[in-house]
Motif scaffolding. Structure first.
Motif, PDB file in Angstrom:
ATOM      1  N   GLY A 103      48.456  24.942  50.023  1.00  0.00           N
ATOM      2  CA  GLY A 103      49.593  24.051  49.811  1.00  0.00           C
ATOM      3  C   GLY A 103      50.190  24.280  48.431  1.00  0.00           C
ATOM      4  N   ASP A 104      51.065  23.385  48.015  1.00  0.00           N
ATOM      5  CA  ASP A 104      51.739  23.531  46.731  1.00  0.00           C
ATOM      6  C   ASP A 104      50.753  23.519  45.557  1.00  0.00           C
ATOM      7  OD1 ASP A 104      54.221  23.736  47.905  1.00  0.00           O
ATOM      8  OD2 ASP A 104      54.660  21.595  47.729  1.00  0.00           O
ATOM      9  N   ASP A 105      49.692  22.726  45.666  1.00  0.00           N
ATOM     10  CA  ASP A 105      48.711  22.675  44.580  1.00  0.00           C
ATOM     11  C   ASP A 105      48.061  24.040  44.367  1.00  0.00           C
ATOM     12  OD1 ASP A 105      49.224  20.006  44.194  1.00  0.00           O
ATOM     13  OD2 ASP A 105      47.468  19.307  45.318  1.00  0.00           O
ATOM     14  N   ASP A 108      50.649  26.528  42.863  1.00  0.00           N
ATOM     15  CA  ASP A 108      50.870  26.275  41.439  1.00  0.00           C
ATOM     16  C   ASP A 108      49.681  26.769  40.615  1.00  0.00           C
ATOM     17  OD1 ASP A 108      53.311  25.125  41.984  1.00  0.00           O
ATOM     18  OD2 ASP A 108      52.565  23.054  41.918  1.00  0.00           O
ATOM     19  N   LEU A 109      48.463  26.546  41.134  1.00  0.00           N
ATOM     20  CA  LEU A 109      47.267  27.025  40.441  1.00  0.00           C
ATOM     21  C   LEU A 109      47.295  28.545  40.323  1.00  0.00           C
ATOM     22  CD1 LEU A 109      44.401  26.759  39.280  1.00  0.00           C
ATOM     23  CD2 LEU A 109      43.540  26.756  41.651  1.00  0.00           C
ATOM     24  N   LEU A 110      47.654  29.221  41.418  1.00  0.00           N
ATOM     25  CA  LEU A 110      47.690  30.682  41.400  1.00  0.00           C
ATOM     26  C   LEU A 110      48.711  31.204  40.397  1.00  0.00           C
ATOM     27  CD1 LEU A 110      46.810  33.409  42.501  1.00  0.00           C
ATOM     28  CD2 LEU A 110      48.512  33.156  44.331  1.00  0.00           C
ATOM     29  N   LEU A 111      49.895  30.616  40.381  1.00  0.00           N
ATOM     30  CA  LEU A 111      50.925  31.059  39.449  1.00  0.00           C
ATOM     31  C   LEU A 111      50.467  30.906  38.004  1.00  0.00           C
ATOM     32  CD1 LEU A 111      54.187  29.652  41.114  1.00  0.00           C
ATOM     33  CD2 LEU A 111      53.466  32.038  40.977  1.00  0.00           C
ATOM     34  N   ASP A 112      49.832  29.773  37.690  1.00  0.00           N
ATOM     35  CA  ASP A 112      49.349  29.537  36.329  1.00  0.00           C
ATOM     36  C   ASP A 112      48.254  30.539  35.963  1.00  0.00           C
ATOM     37  OD1 ASP A 112      51.089  27.429  36.067  1.00  0.00           O
ATOM     38  OD2 ASP A 112      49.599  25.888  36.535  1.00  0.00           O
ATOM     39  N   GLU A 113      47.332  30.769  36.896  1.00  0.00           N
ATOM     40  CA  GLU A 113      46.219  31.670  36.613  1.00  0.00           C
ATOM     41  C   GLU A 113      46.677  33.126  36.534  1.00  0.00           C
ATOM     42  OE1 GLU A 113      42.910  31.132  35.882  1.00  0.00           O
ATOM     43  OE2 GLU A 113      43.652  29.094  35.600  1.00  0.00           O
TER      44      GLU A 113
END
Length: 214
Positions: A103-105, A108-113
């Motif tokens: 999902g979006d969470d 977003d985690l992947l993009l940050d990492e």
């Protein structure tokens, strides 16, 4: 992996094989078949010993992303010799596995990492699919940026959209790119459409099937 493949990759350094691995031995063999993990490690070792560049493809779900992003696992892949890592978002092929879809969470985690990984590992390349497509203005399937060839030679828009109306065993790659299905998807606006999940073609699978059957 045998000597024929090693000679092929050695003579064509523009070809970079990508090995699909799902995590540790238990998880990989569960998804890919018993013994696949050790086969992958043996192939990676041969590639590394012959100074050949290769990468890994990691399918992430709602449940396994944190493990795949851990530095212990990334370091393990680097020790194996991986120079490229693709994070591939799991796309459900039926209603029973929708709960595995990130999902979006998770996105977003992947993009940050990924931003951190690209800074920490300057000797490796990190890519996400379809996340990195956002910078390309839409889905890159159906020849807009790439397409998939299945084990039978069928040219498909992408692995998450297993539909084909042409086979590369009987036609050229240029003819496959010009197939009715691919052209309809590129020209019809579906690939540029907004969507909630990670795969626009999955959300529009009824339209894809309709085009295929016309």
């Amino acid at each position: 992996m045998n000597n024929d493949y090693l000679r092929l990759f050695d003579g064509n350094r523009n070809l970079v094989p990508i090995f699909s691995i799902e995590g540790d031995e238990e998880i990989t063999d569960l998804r890919r078949g018993e013994g696949v993990y050790n086969q992958l490690l043996n192939s990676m070792e041969l590639m590394r010993k012959n100074n050949l560049i290769f990468g890994s493809s990691l399918t992430f779900t709602k449940g396994n992303l944190s493990n795949l992003l851990s530095r212990d696992y990334i370091n393990q892949l680097r020790d194996f010799g991986c120079k490229v890592i693709f994070f591939i978002e799991y796309v459900p092929v039926n209603e029973e596995t929708i709960e595995l879809a990130p999902g979006d969470d998770e996105r977003d985690l992947l993009l940050d990492e990924l931003e951190l990984l690209r800074k920490e590992y300057d000797d490796m390349l990190f890519l996400s699919f379809p996340g990195d497509e956002k910078t390309s203005g839409g889905c890159l399937a159906a020849g807009r940026g790439f397409f998939h060839i299945n084990s039978h030679g069928g040219a498909e828009p992408c692995p998450a959209s297993p539909y084909s109306d042409i086979n590369v065993r009987d036609s050229s790659l240029l003819e496959a790119l010009d197939s009715k299905l691919f052209k309809s998807l590129r020209d019809g606006g579906i690939l540029l459409d907004d969507h909630e999940g990670g795969c626009v073609l999955f959300e529009h699978k009824d339209e894809v099937e309709r085009i295929l059957n016309e």
